[in-house]
Scaffold this motif. Structure first.
Motif, PDB file in Angstrom:
ATOM      1  N   PHE A  24       0.386   0.045  -4.035  1.00  0.00           N
ATOM      2  CA  PHE A  24      -0.183  -1.030  -3.072  1.00  0.00           C
ATOM      3  C   PHE A  24       0.155  -2.567  -3.259  1.00  0.00           C
ATOM      4  O   PHE A  24       0.524  -3.333  -2.429  1.00  0.00           O
ATOM      5  N   ILE A  25       0.577  -2.715  -4.538  1.00  0.00           N
ATOM      6  CA  ILE A  25       0.827  -4.029  -4.920  1.00  0.00           C
ATOM      7  C   ILE A  25       2.594  -4.482  -4.492  1.00  0.00           C
ATOM      8  O   ILE A  25       2.570  -5.468  -3.727  1.00  0.00           O
ATOM      9  N   GLY A  26       3.364  -3.609  -4.730  1.00  0.00           N
ATOM     10  CA  GLY A  26       4.730  -3.800  -4.716  1.00  0.00           C
ATOM     11  C   GLY A  26       5.833  -3.045  -4.255  1.00  0.00           C
ATOM     12  O   GLY A  26       6.829  -2.909  -4.593  1.00  0.00           O
ATOM     13  N   ALA A  27       5.324  -1.875  -3.625  1.00  0.00           N
ATOM     14  CA  ALA A  27       6.290  -0.703  -3.146  1.00  0.00           C
ATOM     15  C   ALA A  27       7.134  -1.429  -2.323  1.00  0.00           C
ATOM     16  O   ALA A  27       7.156  -2.288  -1.392  1.00  0.00           O
ATOM     17  N   LYS A  28       8.639  -1.244  -2.464  1.00  0.00           N
ATOM     18  CA  LYS A  28       9.945  -1.905  -1.905  1.00  0.00           C
ATOM     19  C   LYS A  28       9.496  -1.742  -0.306  1.00  0.00           C
ATOM     20  O   LYS A  28       9.148  -0.655   0.020  1.00  0.00           O
ATOM     21  N   GLY A  29       9.688  -3.010   0.372  1.00  0.00           N
ATOM     22  CA  GLY A  29       9.499  -2.798   1.909  1.00  0.00           C
ATOM     23  C   GLY A  29      10.907  -2.914   2.571  1.00  0.00           C
ATOM     24  O   GLY A  29      11.977  -3.464   2.075  1.00  0.00           O
ATOM     25  N   ASN A  30      10.876  -2.587   3.902  1.00  0.00           N
ATOM     26  CA  ASN A  30      12.064  -2.562   4.735  1.00  0.00           C
ATOM     27  C   ASN A  30      13.360  -1.858   4.221  1.00  0.00           C
ATOM     28  O   ASN A  30      14.534  -2.489   4.252  1.00  0.00           O
ATOM     29  N   ASN A  31      12.862  -0.859   3.804  1.00  0.00           N
ATOM     30  CA  ASN A  31      14.132  -0.163   3.174  1.00  0.00           C
ATOM     31  C   ASN A  31      14.120   1.356   3.840  1.00  0.00           C
ATOM     32  O   ASN A  31      14.863   2.359   3.477  1.00  0.00           O
ATOM     33  N   GLY A  32      13.424   1.794   4.749  1.00  0.00           N
ATOM     34  CA  GLY A  32      13.279   2.963   5.552  1.00  0.00           C
ATOM     35  C   GLY A  32      12.788   4.133   4.900  1.00  0.00           C
ATOM     36  O   GLY A  32      13.106   5.112   5.070  1.00  0.00           O
ATOM     37  N   GLU A  33      12.238   3.523   3.619  1.00  0.00           N
ATOM     38  CA  GLU A  33      11.657   4.719   2.844  1.00  0.00           C
ATOM     39  C   GLU A  33      10.216   4.776   2.543  1.00  0.00           C
ATOM     40  O   GLU A  33       9.587   3.533   2.082  1.00  0.00           O
ATOM     41  N   GLY A  34       9.337   5.840   2.598  1.00  0.00           N
ATOM     42  CA  GLY A  34       7.926   5.625   2.237  1.00  0.00           C
ATOM     43  C   GLY A  34       6.999   4.674   2.717  1.00  0.00           C
ATOM     44  O   GLY A  34       7.078   4.358   4.136  1.00  0.00           O
ATOM     45  N   ILE A  35       6.238   4.045   1.911  1.00  0.00           N
ATOM     46  CA  ILE A  35       5.486   2.868   2.432  1.00  0.00           C
ATOM     47  C   ILE A  35       6.086   1.463   2.005  1.00  0.00           C
ATOM     48  O   ILE A  35       7.051   1.532   1.254  1.00  0.00           O
ATOM     49  N   SER A  36       5.399   0.267   2.461  1.00  0.00           N
ATOM     50  CA  SER A  36       5.576  -0.937   1.979  1.00  0.00           C
ATOM     51  C   SER A  36       4.271  -1.299   1.159  1.00  0.00           C
ATOM     52  O   SER A  36       3.357  -1.356   1.636  1.00  0.00           O
ATOM     53  N   VAL A 196      -5.038  -7.424  -2.502  1.00  0.00           N
ATOM     54  CA  VAL A 196      -5.354  -8.699  -2.989  1.00  0.00           C
ATOM     55  C   VAL A 196      -4.385  -9.319  -4.031  1.00  0.00           C
ATOM     56  O   VAL A 196      -3.828 -10.468  -3.814  1.00  0.00           O
ATOM     57  N   ALA A 197      -4.181  -8.909  -4.961  1.00  0.00           N
ATOM     58  CA  ALA A 197      -3.440  -9.109  -6.044  1.00  0.00           C
ATOM     59  C   ALA A 197      -1.925  -9.333  -5.606  1.00  0.00           C
ATOM     60  O   ALA A 197      -1.320 -10.429  -5.747  1.00  0.00           O
ATOM     61  N   GLY A 198      -1.552  -8.452  -4.736  1.00  0.00           N
ATOM     62  CA  GLY A 198      -0.009  -8.429  -4.185  1.00  0.00           C
ATOM     63  C   GLY A 198      -0.110  -9.459  -3.058  1.00  0.00           C
ATOM     64  O   GLY A 198       0.738 -10.296  -3.096  1.00  0.00           O
ATOM     65  N   ALA A 199      -1.393  -9.900  -2.180  1.00  0.00           N
ATOM     66  CA  ALA A 199      -1.289 -11.036  -1.429  1.00  0.00           C
ATOM     67  C   ALA A 199      -1.152 -12.330  -2.244  1.00  0.00           C
ATOM     68  O   ALA A 199      -0.398 -13.317  -1.719  1.00  0.00           O
ATOM     69  N   VAL A 200      -1.889 -12.473  -3.398  1.00  0.00           N
ATOM     70  CA  VAL A 200      -1.541 -13.691  -4.154  1.00  0.00           C
ATOM     71  C   VAL A 200      -0.319 -13.662  -4.490  1.00  0.00           C
ATOM     72  O   VAL A 200       0.401 -14.811  -4.629  1.00  0.00           O
TER      73      VAL A 200
END
Length: 213
Positions: A24-36, A196-200
């Motif tokens: 939830f905090i930091g899964a890699k985004g914009n890589n076409g895999e799984g979740i962000s 929320v921690a990820g948003a901070v």
């Protein structure tokens, strides 16, 4: 915002829980895999503890790393901006944990915000108590769980003094230990809090000196 370094205070019992939280905090985004994750590009400091002294040791480690970072202008230590606390002690008061009760203020003085999970129960924390959400620190953000309709989840605690906000915690997708992704159907405040921690951490990455201060 960067969260660096890894340290383990316990072995495997919390690995499943921790893997979901970190997704939830930091899964890699914009890589076409799984979740962000909420924060697409971050580094994580993994802390695991079971008892009061271990929790204090974990907090102290994060404090030491951020303090060193501040004192060396980033040459050493770690820029820890938020600690995610997806755990708690229900039906208790902050004063019941003397080793931990003042640590959030100590963390805040070096620039670390503590994000704490409310209990997974339909109770008023103001009346029942809970650690950490009952603690009166200016550096503590307390989180309960919301559902797909952006309403408080049925099994999530509340408190007009003790709970700051709600975040998605029901029927949310995240990472699992098998290297895949799954929907956490049971959900809970443990999953709302890392949003929320990820948003901070995202906010700290914005080049705005006023916000950082």
């Amino acid at each position: 915002g960067q969260i660096l370094e890894t340290i383990n205070f316990a072995n495997q019992p919390n690995a499943k829980h921790g893997t979901a939280v970190t997704g939830f905090i930091g899964a890699k985004g914009n890589n076409g895999e799984g979740i962000s994750g909420v924060n697409w590009d971050t580094k994580l400091m993994l802390l695991s503890a079971h008892f009061e002294d271990e929790i204090a040791e974990a907090y102290q480690h994060a404090y030491n790393q951020r303090k060193l970072y501040n004192e060396t202008n980033g040459e050493s230590g770690a820029l820890v901006v938020a600690l995610n606390g997806s755990f708690g002690f229900s039906n208790s008061r902050c004063s019941d944990f003397p080793m931990l009760s003042n640590l959030m203020d100590t963390l805040g003085l070096v620039g670390i915000l503590y994000i704490g999970a409310a209990p997974n129960a339909d109770v008023d924390i103001n009346e029942r108590g809970d650690y950490p959400t009952e603690c009166p620190s200016d550096y503590l953000i307390t989180v309960t769980s919301t559902n797909m309709d952006d309403e408080r989840s049925d099994d999530a605690a509340f408190g007009n003094v003790t709970v700051d906000l709600g975040a998605p915690g029901s029927e949310v997708y995240t990472t699992n230990q098998s290297g895949n992704y799954q929907q956490e159907t049971l959900g809970g405040t443990s999953y709302a809090t890392p949003h929320v921690a990820g948003a901070v951490a995202v906010l700290y990455s914005v080049p705005c000196k006023k916000l950082a201060n």
